[in-house]
Design an enzyme around this catalytic site. Sequence first.
Site, PDB file in Angstrom:
ATOM      1  N   ASN A 200      -2.449 -35.385 -14.539  1.00  0.00           N
ATOM      2  CA  ASN A 200      -1.231 -35.549 -15.353  1.00  0.00           C
ATOM      3  C   ASN A 200      -0.158 -34.656 -14.734  1.00  0.00           C
ATOM      4  OD1 ASN A 200       0.762 -35.647 -17.282  1.00  0.00           O
ATOM      5  ND2 ASN A 200      -0.322 -34.389 -18.779  1.00  0.00           N
TER       6      ASN A 200
ATOM      7  N   HIS B 204      -0.249 -37.056 -25.973  1.00  0.00           N
ATOM      8  CA  HIS B 204      -0.401 -35.730 -25.354  1.00  0.00           C
ATOM      9  C   HIS B 204       0.263 -34.688 -26.252  1.00  0.00           C
ATOM     10  CE1 HIS B 204       0.091 -32.374 -22.601  1.00  0.00           C
ATOM     11  NE2 HIS B 204      -0.899 -32.911 -21.900  1.00  0.00           N
TER      12      HIS B 204
ATOM     13  N   GLY C 166      -2.049 -25.364 -19.982  1.00  0.00           N
ATOM     14  CA  GLY C 166      -1.066 -24.608 -19.212  1.00  0.00           C
ATOM     15  C   GLY C 166      -1.129 -23.100 -19.428  1.00  0.00           C
TER      16      GLY C 166
ATOM     17  N   SER D   5      -6.259 -26.117 -18.654  1.00  0.00           N
ATOM     18  CA  SER D   5      -6.530 -25.081 -17.643  1.00  0.00           C
ATOM     19  C   SER D   5      -7.795 -25.351 -16.822  1.00  0.00           C
ATOM     20  CB  SER D   5      -6.581 -23.697 -18.296  1.00  0.00           C
ATOM     21  OG  SER D   5      -5.324 -23.397 -18.881  1.00  0.00           O
TER      22      SER D   5
ATOM     23  N   LYS E 115       2.978 -34.473 -15.401  1.00  0.00           N
ATOM     24  CA  LYS E 115       4.071 -34.074 -16.301  1.00  0.00           C
ATOM     25  C   LYS E 115       5.422 -34.322 -15.607  1.00  0.00           C
ATOM     26  CE  LYS E 115       0.783 -30.942 -18.266  1.00  0.00           C
ATOM     27  NZ  LYS E 115       0.477 -29.832 -19.145  1.00  0.00           N
TER      28      LYS E 115
ATOM     29  N   GLU F 182      -8.216 -31.929 -25.743  1.00  0.00           N
ATOM     30  CA  GLU F 182      -7.362 -30.918 -25.127  1.00  0.00           C
ATOM     31  C   GLU F 182      -6.907 -29.907 -26.184  1.00  0.00           C
ATOM     32  OE1 GLU F 182      -5.474 -32.296 -21.260  1.00  0.00           O
ATOM     33  OE2 GLU F 182      -4.114 -32.907 -22.838  1.00  0.00           O
TER      34      GLU F 182
ATOM     35  N   GLU G 160       2.100 -32.265 -25.671  1.00  0.00           N
ATOM     36  CA  GLU G 160       3.514 -31.976 -25.375  1.00  0.00           C
ATOM     37  C   GLU G 160       4.422 -33.045 -25.979  1.00  0.00           C
ATOM     38  OE1 GLU G 160       3.063 -31.428 -21.152  1.00  0.00           O
ATOM     39  OE2 GLU G 160       1.968 -29.580 -21.533  1.00  0.00           O
TER      40      GLU G 160
HETATM   41  P1  PGA Z   1      -3.178 -27.997 -17.612  1.00  0.00           P
HETATM   42  O1  PGA Z   1      -2.664 -29.251 -18.438  1.00  0.00           O
HETATM   43  O2  PGA Z   1      -4.316 -28.472 -16.742  1.00  0.00           O
HETATM   44  O3  PGA Z   1      -1.988 -27.551 -16.803  1.00  0.00           O
HETATM   45  O4  PGA Z   1      -3.641 -26.972 -18.590  1.00  0.00           O
HETATM   46  C1  PGA Z   1      -3.549 -30.189 -18.985  1.00  0.00           C
HETATM   47  C2  PGA Z   1      -2.797 -31.286 -19.663  1.00  0.00           C
HETATM   48  O5  PGA Z   1      -1.696 -31.047 -20.168  1.00  0.00           O
HETATM   49  O6  PGA Z   1      -3.267 -32.427 -19.728  1.00  0.00           O
END
Ligand code: PGA
Length: 260
Positions: A17, A103, A183, A222, A19, A177, A105
């Site tokens: 992903n 997601h 992140g 992460s 982003k 998640e 976000e």
């Molecule tokens: P990350 O993001 O691996 O940077 O923690 C995961 C995600 O948002 O799907």
Amino acid sequence: MTGGTAGAVRQSMVIANWKMYKTAAEAEMFVERVKEEVKAVKEVEMVICPPFIALESLSRLMGDSNLLLGAQNMHWEKEGAYTGEISPLMLKESGVKYAIIGHSERRRYFGENDAIVAQKFSAALSFGLIPVLCVGENQQQRSAGETEKVVQEQLLTALKEVDENRDILGKMVLAYEPVWAIGSGTAAYPEDAASVATFIRSLLQERLGDLSQQVRILYGGSVKPENIRDFTSRENIDGALVGGSSLKETVFVQLVQAVR
Ligand code: PGA
């Protein structure tokens, strides 16, 4: 490959992903390089979710590779007066196979609630896109011991509108998640993630019966080459949804190699 109790064999997967990172030119460069490096990989399904603007060109570049294309989001209508949105039909035409839905976000910055997520989820299925449904608790909910309650609510609301007899439901992907792990550099403990994945599988079993054994459940938050196996070696975790670590060619290849 991981196996279910009803004998279903689930192919492992790594979803990148990206982003809001990479211009179309940068995305193309990544795919040009990576597709050579992973061409012998058969055990792991590899999906790249770039910004919308790179979908067309990546679709062309991926044509002769084993990389697949995913979208990070979509609208639920086929077309309409929805300024700035992209429809499932448009994604389908651009060669997209998977669509990330809900997601955290999107939920946090763009006001997506469970009802909107449910509409998107069932729209993806009706247009023949495979939804990658994201669920997970935030820090506060975790501290209050509400992880299972939150995940159950998110999952069952998304499934509410869909007809459980449709075989395509077996293809859907669930991504657990935890919001606090995304992140942050701090992944969940693998045993905690595995326990939530098992809980998700049991909810799916109740709702979908044997079809639930085909559904792939991923962990996200992460994930790095150093820890991905700690998650994907667990019985009910079939792969990972990766943000930050999926942006560099060499690290993406390491993630895939670690899962094989
Ligand atoms: P990350 O993001 O691996 O940077 O923690 C995961 C995600 O948002 O799907």
